[in-house]
Scaffold this active site. Structure first.
Site, mmCIF file in Angstrom:
data_model
loop_
_atom_site.group_PDB
_atom_site.id
_atom_site.type_symbol
_atom_site.label_atom_id
_atom_site.label_comp_id
_atom_site.label_asym_id
_atom_site.label_seq_id
_atom_site.Cartn_x
_atom_site.Cartn_y
_atom_site.Cartn_z
ATOM 1 N N SER A 54 -8.505 -59.837 21.012
ATOM 2 C CA SER A 54 -7.046 -59.931 21.038
ATOM 3 C C SER A 54 -6.330 -58.755 20.384
ATOM 4 O O SER A 54 -5.098 -58.683 20.437
ATOM 5 C CB SER A 54 -6.599 -61.230 20.353
ATOM 6 O OG SER A 54 -7.053 -62.348 21.087
ATOM 7 N N GLU A 109 -30.022 -18.776 -29.558
ATOM 8 C CA GLU A 109 -30.944 -18.161 -28.609
ATOM 9 C C GLU A 109 -31.058 -16.642 -28.705
ATOM 10 O O GLU A 109 -32.085 -16.072 -28.354
ATOM 11 C CB GLU A 109 -30.527 -18.538 -27.167
ATOM 12 C CG GLU A 109 -30.551 -20.025 -26.882
ATOM 13 C CD GLU A 109 -31.950 -20.614 -26.915
ATOM 14 O OE1 GLU A 109 -32.908 -19.880 -26.604
ATOM 15 O OE2 GLU A 109 -32.084 -21.797 -27.275
#
Length: 710
Positions: free
Chosen positions: A474, A197
């Protein structure tokens, strides 16, 4: 000379003078316009420079981005004589994306040889300090660790792996990003990027006139734009401050800002910003910015562990993230990657042997959902609530927080499978109307290990684990029996199991019955509990007093206001699965209370410790009374309502309690072993009957979870 001749000569000189004066005036005007325009231009440049300079400073000084918070799971702590299977360790390593190899050579790798697992741990910055890269060998005998040795052959008392990154928390206004400091970016990546680049990056002053001229000539010949002349610094200027508009004015701003940035900051600093800013992919609605997150997105591993061909592919993608998208355009991406590899070998960045192996390798990308697979909406929801409770807003809003949680990624995985698979087993009508929730907590530390809020474990809607308040049936009975044991009752104390009729303040009659509709005359307190008999429990609750039972529930951690109706003895009180998990925590901790939490510590982006859990454990019940209770809950799993666990989970030892509500609307089970407490609920969102008891519904999900722990 005559007068007329003199007059003619004067006029001639005047004409010449006039001509000279006009030229001078013209030149003077041009010169004046030039230097005044120059002054104006210089002034504008200075003003623009000051303006751009302030923008650059605001963006690049201090924290360049508002970074998302990183949420980590608990790190796996290994110790000699610990009960951990070799397969569990391998599963953890794979989840952390450690690479299986024949010979361990670098961090993030592991090798299995018989009963030994060799691991090269990654370095990690924990709240307690930095754990450096380290190679160890863990040896197993059956399902237990016998030794942990480092590369020098020394025995280690403990060894901690790096934690799994579970999620990144960010708002819609914050881009997803994983910051990588310059010193942690591989040299090969930087060299390859500059090769492709901007080869003169370290030699120009932010712009490259020769590159601009070359691009102009190429584009002029082609008749359209085929080549750009921008340096990496110009690209950074555009990414940080400008739009994608193509105009001379935008190019001028880009070049000017690039010159200013190059003057003010070092090349390394600008390269660091560029590599953490560059756009590389789209993950749903969120962009993937920076090479750190892109490395995770494409390869599911940190940038410093990328292979040569992976570095080449990532550099190739920078040229055009959409055009060279390796998932949508694999052939195009592969061609570009191979070009990068060829230039790498031609310029001496890699040798020919490396090139041969790299170019022969396929793309081998991670799953598309790599960034999303770990996040679970249920625990993210709980995390936000806990952060709001524990931290001031100023801390929560800080950029780049590291949040260390107690979530066990393997337990979470097992819990998600248990809910999905278990509901398939118990949904008899196959209409997928049943829903489920599961909360897994640690007995010793009162920490959340896993949480699932519904059948679709990735659905981020209603959180049943936290917000579905349902009658607990329960499950309330252990509170009744604990109240009695604290008051001096014994397990062999006798309770009446005969028909009773109770009246409330309005004269309404309530006649409780046992589930099997039978009466046994007299039963012991122990038998009444492990068989979950209703009538003896109601008698016991009335004997010890409803107010005392309510007080026990509050001491167990129930914060809701509870009305003193006899029906509460059989579970008319409504709680969420998480609240039930909190209620059972003191029962599993020898009577000690500690608030269930998930956040262990939070550090700032600089590593400063901002929060650490420090709540104390409080002894609220007699250890002797609690032991009698838990011994009886163990009988529930061997002789009582949960006895099917004997054949469902052979060889595993549990204690627990089933819960069933009126008309079989809600199915509950809380079970625990030596390490974990698992709270499970099954029911329907429309509150219609699930047609399941605690043992035929929720217990199946618990059993499925525990089978994976073998």
């Amino acid at each position: 000379m005559t007068t007329s001749k003199k007059t003619v000569k004067k006029r001639s000189r005047k004409k010449k003078a006039k001509k000279i004066t006009f030229k001078q005036r013209l030149l003077a005007f041009i010169w004046s316009f030039f230097w005044k325009s120059s002054l104006v231009f210089i002034a504008l440049m200075v003003i623009a420079g000051i303006y751009f300079d302030k923008k650059i400073e605001r963006r690049l000084e201090g924290s360049t981005w508002t970074l998302p918070a990183q949420v980590y799971a608990r790190p796996l702590l290994l110790q000699p004589h610990q009960s951990v299977t070799k397969q569990a360790l391998i599963s953890e390593l794979r989840m952390l994306n450690y690479r299986p190899v024949r010979t361990v050579q670098s961090a993030g790798q592991f090798a299995v040889q018989g009963d030994r697992v060799e691991i090269y741990r990654r370095a990690f910055d924990f709240p307690q300090g930095i754990a450096v890269k380290e190679k160890v060998i863990v040896t197993f005998v059956y399902n237990r660790i016998t030794s942990i040795k480092n590369s020098a052959g020394e025995n280690l008392a403990t060894f901690k792996l790096d934690p799994l990154l579970l999620a990144r928390l960010h708002s819609d206004q914050i881009e997803d990003r994983l910051f990588v400091p310059f010193e942690k970016i591989p040299d090969l990546f930087i060299d390859t990027l500059l090769l492709m680049e901007d080869r003169n990056y370290y030699h120009h002053q932010g712009i490259s006139p020769f590159a601009i001229l070359r691009a102009f000539m190429v584009n002029f010949k082609a008749g359209y734009t085929v080549q750009g002349g921008s340096t990496l610094t110009q690209q950074l200027a555009k990414n940080l401050f400008l739009t994608q508009e193509r105009s001379l004015w935008r190019k001028f701003q880009e070049a000017y800002i690039a010159l200013l940035m190059d003057y003010k900051y070092s090349k390394d600093k600008l390269l660091e910003v560029y590599l953490n800013e560059v756009y590389l992919a789209q993950n749903g609605k969120t962009g993937v910015y920076g090479i750190g997150l892109a490395s995770d997105f494409y390869f599911a591993r940190p940038i410093n562990e990328l292979r040569i061909e992976q570095i080449a592919l990532l550099v190739a993608i920078i040229k055009g993230p959409s055009y060279y998208n390796p998932r949508r355009n694999p052939d195009r991406a592969l061609t570009r990657r191979d070009l990068v590899l060829r230039l790498m070998v031609e310029n001496g960045l890699i040798n020919s042997n490396d090139y041969k192996y790299a170019v022969a390798d396929a793309l081998r990308l991670s799953a598309r959902s790599a960034l999303n697979k770990r996040a679970n909406p249920a625990f993210i929801s709980f995390l936000h609530r806990e952060m709001k409770q524990q931290l001031p807003s100023s801390v929560r809003k800080q950029s780049g927080l590291s949040i260390f949680t107690s979530i066990d990624p393997l337990a979470q995985q097992h819990a998600e499978f248990a809910v999905e698979n278990g509901l398939e087993k118990v949904d008899k009508n196959s209409q997928k109307l049943l829903q489920g929730a599961m909360v897994v907590t640690d007995r010793k530390y009162a920490e959340l290990r896993a949480i699932v809020s519904g059948r679709d474990v990735k659905f981020s809607g209603f959180n049943r684990a936290l917000d579905a308040n349902r009658p607990i049936g329960s499950l309330v009975k252990p509170a009744v029996y604990l109240t009695a044991l604290e008051a001096g009752y014994e397990l062999n104390s006798v309770l009446n199991d005969k028909q009773i009729v109770l009246k409330n303040s309005t004269g309404q009659r309530w006649q409780p019955k046992n589930y099997d509709r039978k009466f046994r005359g007299e039963v012991t307190l122990e038998e009444a509990l492990y068989k979950s008999l209703n009538v003896p429990t109601v008698n016991l609750g009335m004997q010890v007093g409803l107010s005392n039972v309510i007080n026990t529930l509050h001491k167990l951690g129930v914060k809701e206001k509870i009305k003193a109706y006899p029906s509460l003895i059989l579970g008319s009180v409504s709680l969420s699965p998480f609240q039930v998990a909190q209620m059972y925590q003191p029962i599993t901790m020898q009577g000690r209370y500690r608030t269930l939490q998930m956040i262990r510590a939070i550090t700032s982006i600089e590593g400063e410790l901002l929060y650490q859990r420090h709540d104390r454990t409080e002894q609220r019940f007699s250890p002797q009374a609690v032991k009698k209770l838990t011994d009886t809950l163990h009988k529930v799993a061997t002789e009582g309502t949960a006895r099917s666990l004997r054949w469902r989970n052979k060889g595993q030892v549990f204690a627990g309690k089933t819960g069933t509500t009126n008309n079989l609307k809600d199915s509950w089970f809380v079970g625990f072993n030596a390490r974990e407490v698992v709270t499970t609920w099954v029911g329907r969102d429309d509150n219609n009957s699930a047609k399941l008891t605690g043992s035929s519904g929720a217990l199946v999900l618990f059993s499925t979870y525990m089978k994976q722990k073998k």
